[in-house]
Design a protein around this motif. Structure first.
Motif, PDB file in Angstrom:
ATOM      1  N   LEU A  26      18.430  55.635  13.597  1.00  0.00           N
ATOM      2  CA  LEU A  26      18.744  54.942  14.862  1.00  0.00           C
ATOM      3  C   LEU A  26      17.994  55.556  16.052  1.00  0.00           C
ATOM      4  O   LEU A  26      18.224  55.157  17.194  1.00  0.00           O
ATOM      5  CB  LEU A  26      20.259  54.996  15.135  1.00  0.00           C
ATOM      6  CG  LEU A  26      21.164  54.172  14.207  1.00  0.00           C
ATOM      7  CD1 LEU A  26      22.637  54.459  14.508  1.00  0.00           C
ATOM      8  CD2 LEU A  26      20.884  52.677  14.359  1.00  0.00           C
ATOM      9  N   ASP A  27      17.153  56.547  15.761  1.00  0.00           N
ATOM     10  CA  ASP A  27      16.395  57.232  16.831  1.00  0.00           C
ATOM     11  C   ASP A  27      17.293  57.963  17.814  1.00  0.00           C
ATOM     12  O   ASP A  27      16.991  58.025  19.003  1.00  0.00           O
ATOM     13  CB  ASP A  27      15.506  56.244  17.598  1.00  0.00           C
ATOM     14  CG  ASP A  27      14.133  56.161  16.969  1.00  0.00           C
ATOM     15  OD1 ASP A  27      13.739  57.127  16.303  1.00  0.00           O
ATOM     16  OD2 ASP A  27      13.481  55.107  17.142  1.00  0.00           O
ATOM     17  N   ILE A  28      18.406  58.478  17.312  1.00  0.00           N
ATOM     18  CA  ILE A  28      19.300  59.286  18.144  1.00  0.00           C
ATOM     19  C   ILE A  28      18.993  60.750  17.824  1.00  0.00           C
ATOM     20  O   ILE A  28      19.001  61.142  16.658  1.00  0.00           O
ATOM     21  CB  ILE A  28      20.785  59.017  17.811  1.00  0.00           C
ATOM     22  CG1 ILE A  28      21.090  57.521  17.816  1.00  0.00           C
ATOM     23  CG2 ILE A  28      21.706  59.814  18.732  1.00  0.00           C
ATOM     24  CD1 ILE A  28      21.413  56.892  19.089  1.00  0.00           C
ATOM     25  N   GLU A  29      18.737  61.535  18.844  1.00  0.00           N
ATOM     26  CA  GLU A  29      18.496  62.963  18.626  1.00  0.00           C
ATOM     27  C   GLU A  29      19.789  63.640  18.169  1.00  0.00           C
ATOM     28  O   GLU A  29      20.869  63.303  18.657  1.00  0.00           O
ATOM     29  CB  GLU A  29      18.059  63.640  19.929  1.00  0.00           C
ATOM     30  CG  GLU A  29      16.638  63.340  20.329  1.00  0.00           C
ATOM     31  CD  GLU A  29      16.244  64.136  21.560  1.00  0.00           C
ATOM     32  OE1 GLU A  29      16.826  65.204  21.814  1.00  0.00           O
ATOM     33  OE2 GLU A  29      15.360  63.652  22.268  1.00  0.00           O
ATOM     34  N   THR A  30      19.655  64.596  17.252  1.00  0.00           N
ATOM     35  CA  THR A  30      20.849  65.296  16.776  1.00  0.00           C
ATOM     36  C   THR A  30      20.708  66.807  16.947  1.00  0.00           C
ATOM     37  O   THR A  30      19.647  67.373  16.661  1.00  0.00           O
ATOM     38  CB  THR A  30      21.112  64.984  15.285  1.00  0.00           C
ATOM     39  OG1 THR A  30      19.886  65.114  14.562  1.00  0.00           O
ATOM     40  CG2 THR A  30      21.649  63.588  15.098  1.00  0.00           C
ATOM     41  N   ASP A  31      21.780  67.407  17.414  1.00  0.00           N
ATOM     42  CA  ASP A  31      21.893  68.862  17.468  1.00  0.00           C
ATOM     43  C   ASP A  31      22.913  69.254  16.419  1.00  0.00           C
ATOM     44  O   ASP A  31      24.105  68.964  16.560  1.00  0.00           O
ATOM     45  CB  ASP A  31      22.368  69.317  18.862  1.00  0.00           C
ATOM     46  CG  ASP A  31      21.255  69.223  19.877  1.00  0.00           C
ATOM     47  OD1 ASP A  31      21.203  68.213  20.612  1.00  0.00           O
ATOM     48  OD2 ASP A  31      20.414  70.148  19.930  1.00  0.00           O
ATOM     49  N   LEU A  32      22.425  69.910  15.369  1.00  0.00           N
ATOM     50  CA  LEU A  32      23.295  70.218  14.229  1.00  0.00           C
ATOM     51  C   LEU A  32      23.784  71.647  14.276  1.00  0.00           C
ATOM     52  O   LEU A  32      23.011  72.584  14.524  1.00  0.00           O
ATOM     53  CB  LEU A  32      22.509  69.995  12.916  1.00  0.00           C
ATOM     54  CG  LEU A  32      23.172  70.471  11.617  1.00  0.00           C
ATOM     55  CD1 LEU A  32      24.441  69.656  11.330  1.00  0.00           C
ATOM     56  CD2 LEU A  32      22.200  70.340  10.440  1.00  0.00           C
ATOM     57  N   VAL A  33      25.091  71.813  14.054  1.00  0.00           N
ATOM     58  CA  VAL A  33      25.640  73.155  13.863  1.00  0.00           C
ATOM     59  C   VAL A  33      26.552  73.108  12.643  1.00  0.00           C
ATOM     60  O   VAL A  33      27.413  72.232  12.520  1.00  0.00           O
ATOM     61  CB  VAL A  33      26.344  73.696  15.140  1.00  0.00           C
ATOM     62  CG1 VAL A  33      27.441  72.774  15.628  1.00  0.00           C
ATOM     63  CG2 VAL A  33      26.871  75.104  14.906  1.00  0.00           C
ATOM     64  N   MET A  34      26.303  74.033  11.705  1.00  0.00           N
ATOM     65  CA  MET A  34      27.066  74.076  10.453  1.00  0.00           C
ATOM     66  C   MET A  34      27.800  75.402  10.335  1.00  0.00           C
ATOM     67  O   MET A  34      27.238  76.457  10.627  1.00  0.00           O
ATOM     68  CB  MET A  34      26.106  73.971   9.244  1.00  0.00           C
ATOM     69  CG  MET A  34      25.387  72.656   9.147  1.00  0.00           C
ATOM     70  SD  MET A  34      24.154  72.657   7.798  1.00  0.00           S
ATOM     71  CE  MET A  34      25.203  72.621   6.346  1.00  0.00           C
ATOM     72  N   THR A  35      29.040  75.347   9.857  1.00  0.00           N
ATOM     73  CA  THR A  35      29.747  76.600   9.571  1.00  0.00           C
ATOM     74  C   THR A  35      29.220  77.149   8.239  1.00  0.00           C
ATOM     75  O   THR A  35      28.560  76.423   7.469  1.00  0.00           O
ATOM     76  CB  THR A  35      31.270  76.372   9.456  1.00  0.00           C
ATOM     77  OG1 THR A  35      31.514  75.568   8.291  1.00  0.00           O
ATOM     78  CG2 THR A  35      31.823  75.686  10.695  1.00  0.00           C
ATOM     79  N   SER A  36      29.567  78.406   7.966  1.00  0.00           N
ATOM     80  CA  SER A  36      29.076  78.988   6.706  1.00  0.00           C
ATOM     81  C   SER A  36      29.703  78.264   5.509  1.00  0.00           C
ATOM     82  O   SER A  36      29.055  78.063   4.480  1.00  0.00           O
ATOM     83  CB  SER A  36      29.343  80.488   6.653  1.00  0.00           C
ATOM     84  OG  SER A  36      30.694  80.736   6.836  1.00  0.00           O
ATOM     85  N   MET A  37      30.956  77.816   5.642  1.00  0.00           N
ATOM     86  CA  MET A  37      31.579  77.088   4.529  1.00  0.00           C
ATOM     87  C   MET A  37      30.963  75.696   4.365  1.00  0.00           C
ATOM     88  O   MET A  37      30.960  75.140   3.260  1.00  0.00           O
ATOM     89  CB  MET A  37      33.097  76.988   4.718  1.00  0.00           C
ATOM     90  CG  MET A  37      33.872  78.127   4.095  1.00  0.00           C
ATOM     91  SD  MET A  37      33.401  78.514   2.384  1.00  0.00           S
ATOM     92  CE  MET A  37      34.199  77.192   1.482  1.00  0.00           C
TER      93      MET A  37
END
Ligand SMILES: Cc1cc2nc3c(=O)[nH]c(=O)nc-3n(C[C@H](O)[C@H](O)[C@H](O)COP(=O)(O)O)c2cc1C
Length: 186
Positions: A26-37
């Protein structure tokens, strides 16, 4: 157009992965943050590597890095979605206990009055979990349980995942064709 995407360590990590794919399309920028789990769940529940998942996002942020832009409410975005959202992460947001970047980003999203959607995955639910959800809902958070419907006649798991991802996009007013809306074949 930019959305913060948090992945936490509940079952259903595919919801988060699919969300990243769809937002990319969709051409939406994403800022990803993942937990260790969450990284562990990628290993447990999918055939993908964590690097592949991170590659779907525009930017990735280290969950321990409080110097990230996501730790500031001044970082403008359409809001944030956490999917799947574990009961632990949900509790952290409900209490304002921001001891990792994902929790801090959710805290900032709330204090800036931006849209926050949590997609919890747990069953059954205890009273503490239900109370946390009520606290969040009363603070303007959308609680969107990972409970796909069946009225659109899903043919496979992808259809079920897409239903939840589509319902989440609906909250942000993003146009999509991920599921067939009830009696709206036009
Ligand atoms: C195989 C597996 C499945 C899990 N599924 C869930 C789940 O569906 N919901 C949940 O709240 N926690 C689940 N957990 C427990 C969380 O991973 C654990 O509470 C963890 O502390 C969450 O951390 P996070 O919120 O920082 O990712 C699961 C753990 C494992 C190993």
């Amino acid at each position: 157009m930019r959305l913060i995407v948090g992945l936490s360590g509940a079952s259903g990590i595919m919801y988060g992965i699919r969300m990243l794919e769809v937002l990319h399309d969709l051409d939406i920028e994403t800022d990803l943050v993942m937990t260790s789990m969450a990284t562990k769940m990628v290993e447990i529940e999918t055939n993908r590597s964590c690097e592949q998942v991170k590659g779907l996002a525009t930017r990735c942020h280290n969950n321990n890095d409080f110097t990230s832009v996501l730790a500031s409410g001044g970082y403008r975005s359409m809001g944030m979605v956490v999917l799947p959202c574990s009961m632990k992460t949900l509790a952290g947001i409900a209490c304002g206990f921001a001891d990792n970047l994902l929790l801090r980003a959710a805290d900032c999203t709330l204090k800036e009055r931006r849209t926050l959607v949590l997609v919890p995955r747990e069953t059954p639910l205890n009273v503490i979990q239900l109370k946390n959800m009520l606290t969040l809902a009363e603070s303007g958070v959308t609680i969107l349980p990972a409970a796909p419907g069946f009225y659109h006649r899903p043919k496979n798991l992808d259809d079920l995942v897409d239903h939840i991802v589509g319902k989440t996009l609906d909250i942000f007013g993003l146009d999509h064709h991920l599921y067939r809306r009830w009696r709206q074949d036009f």
